[in-house]
Enzyme design. Structure first.
Site, PDB file in Angstrom:
ATOM      1  N   GLU A 321     -36.090  16.119 -27.404  1.00  0.00           N
ATOM      2  CA  GLU A 321     -35.861  16.051 -25.972  1.00  0.00           C
ATOM      3  C   GLU A 321     -34.556  16.758 -25.601  1.00  0.00           C
ATOM      4  O   GLU A 321     -33.496  16.408 -26.110  1.00  0.00           O
ATOM      5  CB  GLU A 321     -35.783  14.599 -25.503  1.00  0.00           C
ATOM      6  CG  GLU A 321     -37.064  13.816 -25.701  1.00  0.00           C
ATOM      7  CD  GLU A 321     -36.958  12.398 -25.181  1.00  0.00           C
ATOM      8  OE1 GLU A 321     -37.938  11.938 -24.562  1.00  0.00           O
ATOM      9  OE2 GLU A 321     -35.913  11.749 -25.371  1.00  0.00           O
ATOM     10  N   CYS A 322     -34.636  17.720 -24.720  1.00  0.00           N
ATOM     11  CA  CYS A 322     -33.486  18.400 -24.146  1.00  0.00           C
ATOM     12  C   CYS A 322     -32.538  18.914 -25.234  1.00  0.00           C
ATOM     13  O   CYS A 322     -32.839  19.911 -25.875  1.00  0.00           O
ATOM     14  CB  CYS A 322     -32.765  17.480 -23.163  1.00  0.00           C
ATOM     15  SG  CYS A 322     -31.691  18.362 -21.998  1.00  0.00           S
ATOM     16  N   GLY A 323     -31.409  18.258 -25.483  1.00  0.00           N
ATOM     17  CA  GLY A 323     -30.505  18.697 -26.534  1.00  0.00           C
ATOM     18  C   GLY A 323     -31.180  18.752 -27.881  1.00  0.00           C
ATOM     19  O   GLY A 323     -30.877  19.613 -28.715  1.00  0.00           O
TER      20      GLY A 323
END
Length: 432
Positions: A321-323
């Site tokens: 997720e994201c990072g």
């Protein structure tokens, strides 16, 4: 669950971001906690950073309230459960009181929460009263309990602000302008709680600096349990999930961990930044965080990147997720233009930029079902990999790409697992 429970409660709001909501909410939580009261704190909307600070202040995990992402039934249940065990409930708003859809005002109206307005009074005098009046009268379905002036320069300044406030709104007092109370920020908002030097001392100082009027608890609110909640099916019974958790992978909703455990999963946390080896578990979760601040350390951690590649090659599930997705790309370019080699599970690279890359609530149509969540990022991804699907922003804003490559599921979205527990479970049961 049946019956009802009553508990004093406040929604701490403001006319805009940057007024000091988090600082005052944390100070209130500490003030009440130091009096021996049982304090439960919630945060409106999707957020990871403020809840970390509020948890330090209250001594208890902070859950999210959001009518879209969490849903009204779960919000109602969480408030009811808190009211059954607490002496005071505090809810920190998001942005300005009426900003967003859903807004903090929607939460206040839906659950009957009186509102405490925190307003930065540092650059105003009588206009303070006009802002209070506007907040109190803009909507008829919320009640403004009182107002606190933040960052006030002197007793005379506070008196001018007090004189401007009209009944029936209560003037609760002022908080002086002090560097001791300030909470440092970076591009995504406040710093992670563990990164703030002397955080507990800052919270304690601000708690002492609150006006005496806050010692009087707000009126009790009656909360009902709403829908009966059945136990989640054991869809992940026996499944061992490794979860990266440190300053790089920090954005984890406490309720997501609760959902995984309720589904029967065995959770194990490890820190790539600390040099922990990747556990040989059934599935891996790489949450969001700040890989851009630790890109060099990640690039130099060959053992972690090699283990990540091996996990993927064996077809074991990975949720990034994201990072976490940024770490799975081939390269990460930081804001200074430096390029760092990452795991390469996704072709292409992510690039940090000074302007916002994405912000908003999202619905994610994964193969196992649709999950709700949100995106908030300052990077962009450049890849030739075609997205599996695009998310849907309920407010008509920008969508995000969902990527699937082998056993990897990756996107910029932070999902809220309880919005569809079966869909969440499917992300950790992928087989090649």
């Amino acid at each position: 669950m049946t019956g009802s429970a009553s508990c004093p409660a406040l929604l701490v709001a403001a006319p805009a971001s940057g007024q000091g909501k988090t600082t005052v909410t944390a100070a209130l939580a500490r003030r009440y906690r130091d009096r021996g009261l049982r304090v439960r704190v919630f945060k409106c909307g999707p957020d990871f950073l403020d809840p970390m600070i509020l948890e330090r202040a209250s001594g208890h995990p902070v859950r999210s309230l959001d009518l879209f992402m969490v849903g009204e039934d779960d919000c109602r249940r969480l408030l009811y459960e808190a009211a059954c065990e607490a002496d005071i409930i505090l809810v920190e708003g998001v942005m300005g009181l009426f900003d967003g859809d859903p807004s903090a005002a929607d939460i206040a109206a839906r659950f009957g929460l009186p509102v405490l307005a925190v307003i930065d009074g540092s650059a105003m005098a009588q206009s303070f009263g006009a802002i209070v009046h506007g907040l109190a009268t803009y909507r008829s379905d919320i009640a403004l309990h009182g107002a606190i002036a933040n960052r006030v320069g002197s007793a005379r300044h506070a008196a001018m602000l007090e004189d401007s406030v009209r009944a029936p709104v209560r003037w609760l007092g002022a908080v002086e302008r002090s560097a001791d109370f300030a909470l440092p920020e970076r591009h995504l908002g406040l710093l992670i709680a563990d990164e703030i030097a002397g955080l507990d001392e800052r919270i304690a100082a601000c708690a002492r600096g609150l006006p005496a009027a806050v010692n009087d608890l707000p009126p009790p609110v009656t909360f009902t349990p709403g829908t009966d909640y059945a136990a989640l099916p054991a869809d992940l019974k026996g499944q061992r999930i490794a979860i990266a958790r440190d300053a790089c992978f920090a954005f984890i909703y406490p309720d997501n961990l609760a959902v995984l455990r309720e589904l029967g999963a065995d959770l194990h946390f490890f820190s790539p930044l600390a040099g922990d080896s990747l556990p040989d578990f059934d599935a891996l979760w790489l949450p969001g965080g700040y890989p851009e601040l630790h890109a060099e350390a990640l690039a130099n951690n060959g053992a972690f990147l090699d283990a990540l590649r091996a996990h993927h090659e064996r077809g074991k599930p990975i949720l990034a997720e994201c990072g976490g997705m940024m770490v799975c790309a081939q390269e990460l370019e930081t804001i200074d233009g430096q390029t760092h080699v990452m795991a390469g599970l996704l072709p292409g690279r992510t690039i940090m930029q000074s302007r916002l890359g994405g912000l908003g609530l999202q619905e994610c149509p994964w193969p196992g079902g649709t999950l709700r969540g949100h995106g908030f990022h300052y990077s962009r991804i450049e890849t030739d990999l075609a997205p599996f699907a695009q998310t849907r922003n309920p407010n008509g804003g920008r969508s995000e790409a969902l990527f699937i490559r082998g056993s990897l599921r990756a996107s910029y979205v932070h999902s809220y697992f309880r919005s569809n527990s079966a869909a969440a479970a499917s992300l950790f049961r992928i087989t090649e």
